[in-house]
Design a protein around this motif. Structure first.
Motif, PDB file in Angstrom:
ATOM      1  N   ARG A  93       0.920  -1.279   0.068  1.00  0.00           N
ATOM      2  CA  ARG A  93      -0.056   0.107   0.012  1.00  0.00           C
ATOM      3  C   ARG A  93       0.631   1.197   0.048  1.00  0.00           C
ATOM      4  NH1 ARG A  93      -2.025   0.768   6.291  1.00  0.00           N
ATOM      5  NH2 ARG A  93       0.082   0.715   7.055  1.00  0.00           N
ATOM      6  N   THR A  94       2.156   1.218  -0.338  1.00  0.00           N
ATOM      7  CA  THR A  94       3.118   2.298  -0.162  1.00  0.00           C
ATOM      8  C   THR A  94       3.232   2.965  -1.556  1.00  0.00           C
ATOM      9  OG1 THR A  94       4.161   0.897   1.357  1.00  0.00           O
ATOM     10  CG2 THR A  94       5.269   3.048   0.805  1.00  0.00           C
ATOM     11  N   GLY A  95       3.487   4.372  -1.625  1.00  0.00           N
ATOM     12  CA  GLY A  95       3.546   5.003  -2.638  1.00  0.00           C
ATOM     13  C   GLY A  95       3.657   4.593  -3.926  1.00  0.00           C
ATOM     14  N   PRO A  96       4.833   4.175  -4.423  1.00  0.00           N
ATOM     15  CA  PRO A  96       4.872   3.755  -5.906  1.00  0.00           C
ATOM     16  C   PRO A  96       3.797   2.776  -6.233  1.00  0.00           C
ATOM     17  CG  PRO A  96       7.008   3.673  -4.691  1.00  0.00           C
ATOM     18  CD  PRO A  96       6.088   3.892  -3.580  1.00  0.00           C
ATOM     19  N   CYS A  98       0.686   2.685  -5.104  1.00  0.00           N
ATOM     20  CA  CYS A  98      -0.414   3.518  -5.105  1.00  0.00           C
ATOM     21  C   CYS A  98      -0.373   4.315  -6.539  1.00  0.00           C
ATOM     22  CB  CYS A  98      -0.592   4.251  -3.988  1.00  0.00           C
ATOM     23  SG  CYS A  98      -0.884   3.401  -2.529  1.00  0.00           S
ATOM     24  N   GLU A 103      -4.480   1.312  -4.138  1.00  0.00           N
ATOM     25  CA  GLU A 103      -5.741   1.440  -3.320  1.00  0.00           C
ATOM     26  C   GLU A 103      -6.779   0.801  -3.862  1.00  0.00           C
ATOM     27  OE1 GLU A 103      -4.515   5.520  -3.465  1.00  0.00           O
ATOM     28  OE2 GLU A 103      -4.020   5.539  -1.163  1.00  0.00           O
ATOM     29  N   GLU A 132       3.306  -2.482   4.205  1.00  0.00           N
ATOM     30  CA  GLU A 132       4.253  -1.442   3.585  1.00  0.00           C
ATOM     31  C   GLU A 132       5.192  -1.902   2.545  1.00  0.00           C
ATOM     32  OE1 GLU A 132       3.534   1.353   3.875  1.00  0.00           O
ATOM     33  OE2 GLU A 132       2.398   1.732   5.838  1.00  0.00           O
ATOM     34  N   CYS A 133       5.848  -1.259   1.858  1.00  0.00           N
ATOM     35  CA  CYS A 133       6.709  -1.444   0.512  1.00  0.00           C
ATOM     36  C   CYS A 133       7.444  -2.878   0.645  1.00  0.00           C
ATOM     37  CB  CYS A 133       7.679  -0.007   0.460  1.00  0.00           C
ATOM     38  SG  CYS A 133       8.574  -0.619  -1.031  1.00  0.00           S
TER      39      CYS A 133
ATOM     40  N   SER B  85      14.019  -2.100   1.836  1.00  0.00           N
ATOM     41  CA  SER B  85      12.635  -1.717   2.351  1.00  0.00           C
ATOM     42  C   SER B  85      12.266  -0.325   1.841  1.00  0.00           C
ATOM     43  CB  SER B  85      12.580  -1.794   3.545  1.00  0.00           C
ATOM     44  OG  SER B  85      13.015  -3.316   4.167  1.00  0.00           O
ATOM     45  N   ARG B 124      15.343  -9.291   3.771  1.00  0.00           N
ATOM     46  CA  ARG B 124      14.394  -8.867   4.609  1.00  0.00           C
ATOM     47  C   ARG B 124      13.532  -9.998   4.669  1.00  0.00           C
ATOM     48  NH1 ARG B 124      10.543  -4.467   1.563  1.00  0.00           N
ATOM     49  NH2 ARG B 124       9.097  -5.164   3.064  1.00  0.00           N
ATOM     50  N   SER B 244      10.335   3.405 -10.937  1.00  0.00           N
ATOM     51  CA  SER B 244       9.003   2.936 -10.729  1.00  0.00           C
ATOM     52  C   SER B 244       7.985   4.250 -10.675  1.00  0.00           C
ATOM     53  CB  SER B 244       8.782   2.455  -9.140  1.00  0.00           C
ATOM     54  OG  SER B 244       9.062   3.496  -8.322  1.00  0.00           O
ATOM     55  N   ILE B 331      11.407   7.530  -8.341  1.00  0.00           N
ATOM     56  CA  ILE B 331       9.948   7.215  -8.667  1.00  0.00           C
ATOM     57  C   ILE B 331       9.518   8.708  -9.594  1.00  0.00           C
ATOM     58  CG2 ILE B 331       7.671   7.054  -7.358  1.00  0.00           C
ATOM     59  CD1 ILE B 331       9.486   6.374  -4.792  1.00  0.00           C
ATOM     60  N   ASN B 342       0.312  11.432  -1.823  1.00  0.00           N
ATOM     61  CA  ASN B 342       1.658  10.859  -1.681  1.00  0.00           C
ATOM     62  C   ASN B 342       2.346  11.347  -0.629  1.00  0.00           C
ATOM     63  OD1 ASN B 342       3.606   9.151  -3.184  1.00  0.00           O
ATOM     64  ND2 ASN B 342       4.668  10.827  -2.859  1.00  0.00           N
ATOM     65  N   ASN B 345       0.846   9.484   2.274  1.00  0.00           N
ATOM     66  CA  ASN B 345       1.156   7.931   2.195  1.00  0.00           C
ATOM     67  C   ASN B 345       2.673   7.643   2.868  1.00  0.00           C
ATOM     68  OD1 ASN B 345       2.224   5.480   0.899  1.00  0.00           O
ATOM     69  ND2 ASN B 345       0.127   5.334  -0.026  1.00  0.00           N
ATOM     70  N   PHE B 346       3.411   8.607   2.406  1.00  0.00           N
ATOM     71  CA  PHE B 346       4.948   8.406   2.770  1.00  0.00           C
ATOM     72  C   PHE B 346       4.955   8.406   4.163  1.00  0.00           C
ATOM     73  CE2 PHE B 346       7.404   9.102  -1.311  1.00  0.00           C
ATOM     74  CZ  PHE B 346       7.155   7.847  -1.772  1.00  0.00           C
ATOM     75  N   ARG B 348       2.692   7.856   6.579  1.00  0.00           N
ATOM     76  CA  ARG B 348       2.125   6.788   7.123  1.00  0.00           C
ATOM     77  C   ARG B 348       2.993   5.744   7.117  1.00  0.00           C
ATOM     78  NH1 ARG B 348      -2.084   3.869   3.790  1.00  0.00           N
ATOM     79  NH2 ARG B 348      -0.374   3.254   2.786  1.00  0.00           N
ATOM     80  N   PHE B 349       3.734   5.688   6.104  1.00  0.00           N
ATOM     81  CA  PHE B 349       4.859   4.727   6.104  1.00  0.00           C
ATOM     82  C   PHE B 349       5.882   4.891   7.278  1.00  0.00           C
ATOM     83  CE2 PHE B 349       9.333   3.550   4.866  1.00  0.00           C
ATOM     84  CZ  PHE B 349       8.828   2.356   4.541  1.00  0.00           C
ATOM     85  N   GLU B 353       6.556   2.682  10.413  1.00  0.00           N
ATOM     86  CA  GLU B 353       8.064   1.977  10.486  1.00  0.00           C
ATOM     87  C   GLU B 353       8.964   2.308  11.796  1.00  0.00           C
ATOM     88  OE1 GLU B 353       8.451  -0.914   9.176  1.00  0.00           O
ATOM     89  OE2 GLU B 353       6.812  -0.593   8.115  1.00  0.00           O
TER      90      GLU B 353
END
Lengths: 170, 454
Positions: A93-96, A98, A103, A132-133, B85, B124, B244, B331, B342, B345-346, B348-349, B353
């Motif tokens: 659900r992370t930026g790229p 989305c 979403e 997340e990513c 990550s 990871r 991306s 990106i 955006n 969104n970042f 929230r990430f 984390e």
């Protein structure tokens, strides 16, 4: 819904214990706690989630305090502290992702499975959540399914529908 | 065609197996290092190459190696950071999936240089398929005598293990990674002492990114001087870029450092332009942690010269008009993307984390997420914009590890360059729910140098 007693005792298979014995050998003498994360993955792969009983058993195996296992299992996002569906669809659900429709795809999965995030379907087969990513940003939207963490890339609604149907038939 | 050092044979069928990898010249670096060079000579070649850490910080790898303490009778460790990550970054996954022996070979040469007899690759946990690939490759290498006791008769012993993480971005920070490898929560350590003095199990340890370690192979094969000839200035060699977002051909590309950004985005050899015939609005050039730049500042420096894909050029202009190379997670945002969404969104990430150790990060990332959420969903106030800047400043520089900075920079830079879009969300709360602010003037030629900060 699944019904699981929290205090239900668990047994580890002999294959699981053999695997744990092999993992512990990777670290120097006395540093067996390093095996905690890999062993928790193995336990979760066998039992589907980490109950208190399962975590206590890991603590006893590694000769560490129970709390040392709880604090690790609750810190990392991959360990399930509640029962999940047999297949957990984890959607990035992370930026790229989305930017290319993640979403919308999560909305579609919610509708298709008929359960909200982190809930399990009636038949116990599925649950889903946003994560997340997943480091696959160029191939988004993506989702993964444990315990093998198979990746599904460049997804759209039709591909997700097919995937869910395939898993149902398994 | 640009030179490829890491991905030259990526399309050769079976290159993931030891046999094919060796047919293509694989494991030459191990033979050369172990049979003809001393550990110090290997370190010297890496120093000469000018290789800079490919995980994000860009610290010279050879220098990092030379800091390693070597007390008598104490084990030393090399730990590979494969906890990829950073949103926008997927090059290490690619390398490990398709050409795992490049990493194994680099690990053997690097461990030899550092005098490590046990090394770990911390991958990871979500990359379980890659973990299986690496384990198989390690078994192959061991069977062929490249790992284990007395490798190639050199008297050097090395055991190599793969360690899975548990799903935590913070474990990409090297001391959090070491904590995690010791079976603990990924809470970064206070430095000093640095891992070079007291790392894994309190022993001297070097932590290097996957790509840095793989780059040691061509450096040893061809010599550090040859490697340093590629690239531009202090940005030597090749770099894997993960592209991306809204591009025609997203994916992993190996570029020679110094390639113009415009060529990378629009040339058919690389990303092939913006998808669906749209126009470029903004880019995040080095993974989600680095400042976002509008299209015009992405392609050109404030003085109008072309911006290049190099450590120096991407950071040219400081945070006022520049960004950073970071991990090479590129990106691209097209004109339909919403910068406020955006940024939320970042945020929230980073909130998700944050390990929770330092209050500026633990509390601040949560505040930023909440404030950005209400701006995005039409409940924002004009004062929220300055509040965000204020919170970001209170996080930046006030935390044990760089996650705090990484959370602050995307917010601060988004407001610095896209303030009008944030204001539009406040002024048009209903409209902003259903439509986007669009391209505005972000792609216009730069009228004059913008250097005023605050």
């Amino acid at each position: 819904m699944l019904k699981v007693e929290e205090t239900q005792p668990v047994e580890f298979s002999s294959a699981l214990i053999a695997k744990c014995d092999e993992i512990v050998k990777r670290y120097p003498e006395g540093k067996q706690k390093s095996a905690l994360l890999p062993i928790l993955h193995e336990v979760q792969a066998e039992l589907g989630w980490l109950s208190t009983s399962a975590m206590d058993k890991v603590a006893a195996y590694l000769d560490i305090q129970d709390i040392e296992v709880y604090e690790v299992a609750s810190f990392y996002s991959m360990y399930f502290l509640k029962p999940q569906g047999k297949y957990v669809l984890e959607v990035c659900r992370t930026g790229p992702c989305c930017l290319v429709g993640a979403e919308k795809l999560m909305g579609h999965i919610e509708e298709k499975l008929g359960v909200k995030e982190n809930q399990v379907t009636e038949d116990g087969l599925f649950s889903w959540r946003g994560v997340e990513c997943l480091a696959a940003c160029g191939y988004g939207p993506v989702l993964q399914i444990g315990p093998e963490y198979t990746f599904y890339e460049n997804l759209n609604e039709q591909k997700v529908d097919e995937l869910i149907e395939d898993l149902r038939k398994k | 065609m640009a030179r490829k050092l890491l991905l030259e044979h990526i399309n050769v069928p079976g290159i993931n197996t030891l046999d094919v990898y060796r047919q293509k010249g694989g494991y030459r670096a191990v033979e050369k290092a172990l049979k003809t060079l001393t550990p110090d000579e290997v370190v010297e070649e890496v120093k000469k190459s000018g290789l800079r850490g490919r995980g994000g910080a860009g610290f010279p790898t050879g220098m990092k190696w030379s800091f390693l303490a070597k007390p008598e009778g104490v084990a030393r460790y090399l730990v590979c950071n494969a906890d990829e990550s950073e949103p926008g970054t997927f090059k290490d996954r690619y390398l490990m999936t398709y050409i795992p022996h490049a990493l194994i070979e680099g690990m053997i040469v690097s461990s030899f240089a550092l005098g490590a007899n046990t090394s770990y690759i911390y991958v990871r946990g979500e990359m379980m398929p890659q973990i299986r690939i690496l384990e198989r490759a390690i078994a192959e290498a061991k069977n062929a005598g490249f790992l284990g006791k007395n490798i190639l008769g050199s008297g050097y012993d090395l055991e190599l293990y793969v360690q899975p993480g548990g799903g935590a971005y913070i474990c990409g920070e090297e001391t959090a990674l070491l904590e995690s490898l010791e079976g603990k929560r990924g809470n970064p350590r206070i430095k000093p002492p640095f891992p070079a003095i007291a790392g894994l199990y309190g022993c001297p340890t070097v932590v290097n990114n996957v790509e840095s370690i793989a780059a040691v192979v061509p450096i040893i094969n061809d010599g550090g001087d040859e490697y340093a000839k590629i690239g531009i200035g202090r940005s030597t060699g090749t770099k894997l870029i993960s592209a991306s977002g809204n591009l025609v051909r997203p994916g992993v590309y190996e570029i020679e450092l110094g390639l113009p950004v415009e060529e990378f985005i629009y040339s058919d050899e690389w990303c092939g332009g913006i998808a669906n015939g749209k126009r470029l609005k903004a880019t995040v050039a080095g993974g989600s942690s680095v400042p976002i730049l509008p299209a015009n500042l992405t392609l050109k420096l404030a003085n109008g010269e072309p911006r290049l894909m190099s450590y120096e050029s991407l950071s040219e202009g400081g945070f006022a008009t520049g960004s950073m190379m970071g991990s090479g997670g590129f990106i691209a945002f097209d004109e339909d993307q919403c910068i406020v969404r955006n940024t939320w969104n970042f945020s929230r990430f980073y909130h998700h984390e944050s390990c929770g150790q330092c209050s500026p990060c633990r509390e601040g990332t949560g505040w930023m997420e909440k404030v950005l959420h209400r701006l995005e969903y039409g409940h924002g106030k004009m004062s929220d914009i300055d509040l965000l800047v204020d919170v970001s400043k209170k996080i930046e520089g006030n935390t044990i590890c760089p996650l705090g900075d990484a959370a602050a920079w995307p917010v601060a830079s988004a407001i610095r360059h896209f303030r009008d879009e944030f204001e539009w969300h406040v002024n048009e709360p209903v409209k902003s729910l259903s439509t986007n602010y669009g391209l505005a003037n972000y792609a216009d030629p730069i009228a004059k140098a913008v250097t005023i900060e605050n």
